[in-house]
Write an enzyme that holds these catalytic residues in place. Structure first.
Site, PDB file in Angstrom:
ATOM      1  N   CYS A   1      14.439  21.354 -26.502  1.00 58.66           N
ATOM      2  CA  CYS A   1      15.773  20.890 -26.918  1.00 58.66           C
ATOM      3  C   CYS A   1      15.858  19.363 -26.869  1.00 58.66           C
ATOM      4  O   CYS A   1      16.349  18.733 -27.825  1.00 58.66           O
ATOM      5  CB  CYS A   1      16.829  21.507 -26.019  1.00 58.66           C
TER       6      CYS A   1
ATOM      7  N   HIS B   1      22.833  18.146 -22.722  1.00 56.84           N
ATOM      8  CA  HIS B   1      22.099  16.977 -22.254  1.00 56.84           C
ATOM      9  C   HIS B   1      22.744  15.730 -22.873  1.00 56.84           C
ATOM     10  O   HIS B   1      23.233  15.771 -24.005  1.00 56.84           O
ATOM     11  CB  HIS B   1      20.649  16.992 -22.742  1.00 56.84           C
TER      12      HIS B   1
HETATM   13  P1  NAD Z   1      15.935  32.863 -20.775  1.00 54.78           P
HETATM   14  O1  NAD Z   1      15.483  33.136 -19.393  1.00 54.78           O
HETATM   15  O2  NAD Z   1      17.381  32.647 -21.025  1.00 54.78           O
HETATM   16  O3  NAD Z   1      15.504  34.069 -21.740  1.00 54.78           O
HETATM   17  C1  NAD Z   1      14.225  34.625 -21.692  1.00 54.78           C
HETATM   18  C2  NAD Z   1      14.329  36.115 -21.951  1.00 54.78           C
HETATM   19  O4  NAD Z   1      13.024  36.669 -22.002  1.00 54.78           O
HETATM   20  C3  NAD Z   1      15.106  36.857 -20.873  1.00 54.78           C
HETATM   21  O5  NAD Z   1      15.976  37.787 -21.480  1.00 54.78           O
HETATM   22  C4  NAD Z   1      14.000  37.569 -20.079  1.00 54.78           C
HETATM   23  O6  NAD Z   1      14.459  38.783 -19.511  1.00 54.78           O
HETATM   24  C5  NAD Z   1      13.003  37.849 -21.177  1.00 54.78           C
HETATM   25  N1  NAD Z   1      11.630  38.091 -20.720  1.00 54.78           N
HETATM   26  C6  NAD Z   1      11.061  37.774 -19.546  1.00 54.78           C
HETATM   27  N2  NAD Z   1       9.762  38.168 -19.543  1.00 54.78           N
HETATM   28  C7  NAD Z   1       9.524  38.751 -20.734  1.00 54.78           C
HETATM   29  C8  NAD Z   1       8.404  39.361 -21.328  1.00 54.78           C
HETATM   30  N3  NAD Z   1       7.231  39.452 -20.679  1.00 54.78           N
HETATM   31  N4  NAD Z   1       8.519  39.864 -22.584  1.00 54.78           N
HETATM   32  C9  NAD Z   1       9.683  39.779 -23.253  1.00 54.78           C
HETATM   33  N5  NAD Z   1      10.799  39.211 -22.742  1.00 54.78           N
HETATM   34  C10 NAD Z   1      10.713  38.700 -21.492  1.00 54.78           C
HETATM   35  O7  NAD Z   1      15.059  31.659 -21.286  1.00 54.78           O
HETATM   36  P2  NAD Z   1      15.459  30.623 -22.437  1.00 54.78           P
HETATM   37  O8  NAD Z   1      16.327  29.581 -21.840  1.00 54.78           O
HETATM   38  O9  NAD Z   1      15.951  31.372 -23.605  1.00 54.78           O
HETATM   39  O10 NAD Z   1      14.052  29.938 -22.710  1.00 54.78           O
HETATM   40  C11 NAD Z   1      13.104  30.536 -23.567  1.00 54.78           C
HETATM   41  C12 NAD Z   1      12.128  29.486 -24.023  1.00 54.78           C
HETATM   42  O11 NAD Z   1      12.851  28.507 -24.778  1.00 54.78           O
HETATM   43  C13 NAD Z   1      11.418  28.698 -22.923  1.00 54.78           C
HETATM   44  O12 NAD Z   1      10.145  28.301 -23.381  1.00 54.78           O
HETATM   45  C14 NAD Z   1      12.298  27.480 -22.753  1.00 54.78           C
HETATM   46  O13 NAD Z   1      11.612  26.387 -22.192  1.00 54.78           O
HETATM   47  C15 NAD Z   1      12.676  27.226 -24.193  1.00 54.78           C
HETATM   48  N6  NAD Z   1      13.911  26.465 -24.382  1.00 54.78           N
HETATM   49  C16 NAD Z   1      14.995  26.702 -23.598  1.00 54.78           C
HETATM   50  C17 NAD Z   1      16.143  25.954 -23.792  1.00 54.78           C
HETATM   51  C18 NAD Z   1      17.362  26.133 -22.946  1.00 54.78           C
HETATM   52  O14 NAD Z   1      18.070  25.162 -22.723  1.00 54.78           O
HETATM   53  N7  NAD Z   1      17.664  27.294 -22.461  1.00 54.78           N
HETATM   54  C19 NAD Z   1      16.188  24.986 -24.810  1.00 54.78           C
HETATM   55  C20 NAD Z   1      15.084  24.826 -25.644  1.00 54.78           C
HETATM   56  C21 NAD Z   1      13.927  25.549 -25.408  1.00 54.78           C
END
Ligand code: NAD
Length: 354
Positions: free
Chosen positions: A139, A219
């Site tokens: 992000c 942010h």
């Molecule tokens: P999150 O924890 O909100 O969501 C992840 C989901 O994946 C959850 O529902 C979890 O239960 C599920 N999960 C866990 N293990 C799993 C598996 N083995 N198989 C399938 N599903 C599984 O995380 P997020 O914030 O959505 O982040 C996801 C990715 O995006 C990460 O790489 C993060 O760094 C990136 N990201 C996050 C943000 C943010 O601000 N939240 C912003 C940009 C990028």
């Protein structure tokens, strides 16, 4: 139609799923969940087919009365592209599974850049037509890349210095912090964000320093760019105004922070109060000699979402980057500048239900 599966239905995954479902040239085949929690129920209520991310959890969904369409393997066999939205580090563990099924994959910014053939941002990254996998940058990196790419193209970036005040956690992350402090994170300078910008803009000299604050909304970036040329502040404003994924917040809007920005997005009828665009305070855009200064906010839960949609087209179609961005923007309603423009020009109305 490009058939898409979303593996990991959390903060990013549920938004990517909605964005894919909104595209006229894509079909959301389904999403995975690891357990039958509220997210699983919400996915079913939205009409999305649910797949068990972990085979031995399938029975738990049945016990909870939630219908499962199949396993992750079934989903991978049914799609042209899988978007991995699992927590940072899990994507790396999933990569061999995607490879075994021959399913092109898109990963998120929490993974190392080496996970995919190329890192991706629709505005900034170069040709990715040879890539079989992509990583949409984080992000913060998305927000910086969208801003620095046009500035570098027109004025040349001699050196960019950015202080990132990062949200402590997302609204649903009750275990994140800090709750009563602002902490350098990491305390070492520069932070990893600058090098991550170089994953999509390799020639830009950028140093970043990062802190974490007890907020969940967005942010905030304090940006200083030493330019190779000396534009006026008005010229920079016009340059940035032309970028569809940058929203210049007019002074008269009375928007003073993330709270008002999210309130505005909600009032516009945007699902979850999402802001896909960088939000740049127009009056903060200042030029002192060759030094440009500005403040921008990025909504961490949302800004990577249109980038994931464009990454899908980059992997699974011959559609040009420009056309893809136009389609994505159109389907989601990305692009708010005209609504609050102060120049009196006719405005492209973005209806509340866009
Ligand atoms: P999150 O924890 O909100 O969501 C992840 C989901 O994946 C959850 O529902 C979890 O239960 C599920 N999960 C866990 N293990 C799993 C598996 N083995 N198989 C399938 N599903 C599984 O995380 P997020 O914030 O959505 O982040 C996801 C990715 O995006 C990460 O790489 C993060 O760094 C990136 N990201 C996050 C943000 C943010 O601000 N939240 C912003 C940009 C990028």
């Amino acid at each position: 139609m490009i058939r898409v599966g979303v593996n990991g239905y959390g903060t990013i995954g549920k938004r990517v799923a909605d964005a894919v479902a909104a595209q006229l040239d894509m079909e959301l085949v389904g999403v995975t969940k690891t357990s039958p929690d509220y997210g699983a129920e919400a996915a079913l209520r939205r009409g999305y087919d649910l797949y068990a991310a972990v085979d031995d959890q399938a029975a738990a969904f049945e016990d909870a009365g939630l219908a499962i369409a199949g396993s992750l393997a079934d989903l991978l066999d049914a799609v042209d592209v899988v978007v991995d939205c699992t927590p940072a580090g899990i994507g790396e563990r999933n990569r061999p599974i995607y490879d075994a099924h021959g399913t092109p994959a898109i990963y998120q910014g929490g993974e190392d850049a080496a996970i995919a053939d190329a890192s991706f941002n629709a505005r900034a990254s170069g040709d990715v037509s040879e890539a079989d996998s992509l990583r949409v940058v984080s992000c913060n990196t998305t927000g910086l890349s969208r801003l620095l790419a046009p500035i570098d193209e027109v004025y040349g970036v001699e050196k960019a210095r950015v202080t990132l005040v990062r949200r402590g956690g997302d609204p649903s992350e009750t275990d994140r912090g800090p709750i009563n402090d602002v902490v350098p994170d990491p305390a070492t300078v520069p932070s990893h964000h600058g090098p991550d910008v170089n994953a999509v803009l390799p020639d830009i000299d950028v140093d970043t320093a990062a802190l974490k604050a007890p907020v969940t909304g967005m942010h905030t970036h304090s940006v200083n760019v030493t330019l190779e040329r000396e534009p006026t502040a008005a010229e920079v404003r016009e340059l940035l105004r032309d970028e569809t994924r940058l929203f210049l917040i007019p002074e008269r809007a009375g928007i003073d922070g993330a709270g008002a920005l999210k309130d505005y997005a909600s009032d516009l009828g945007r699902a979850r109060g999402d802001f896909w665009e960088n939000c740049v305070w127009e009056e903060s855009i200042s030029v002192e000699g060759r030094d440009l200064y500005l403040f921008q906010n990025v909504h961490q839960e949302a800004d990577v979402v249109p980038e994931n949609v464009d990454a899908i087209r980059a992997l699974a179609s011959d559609i040009s980057r420009e056309e893809s961005v136009a389609r994505t923007n159109d389907a989601l309603g990305v692009g708010l500048e005209s609504l609050l423009s102060e120049d009196g020009a006719p405005r492209d109305q973005v209806a509340a239900d866009d």
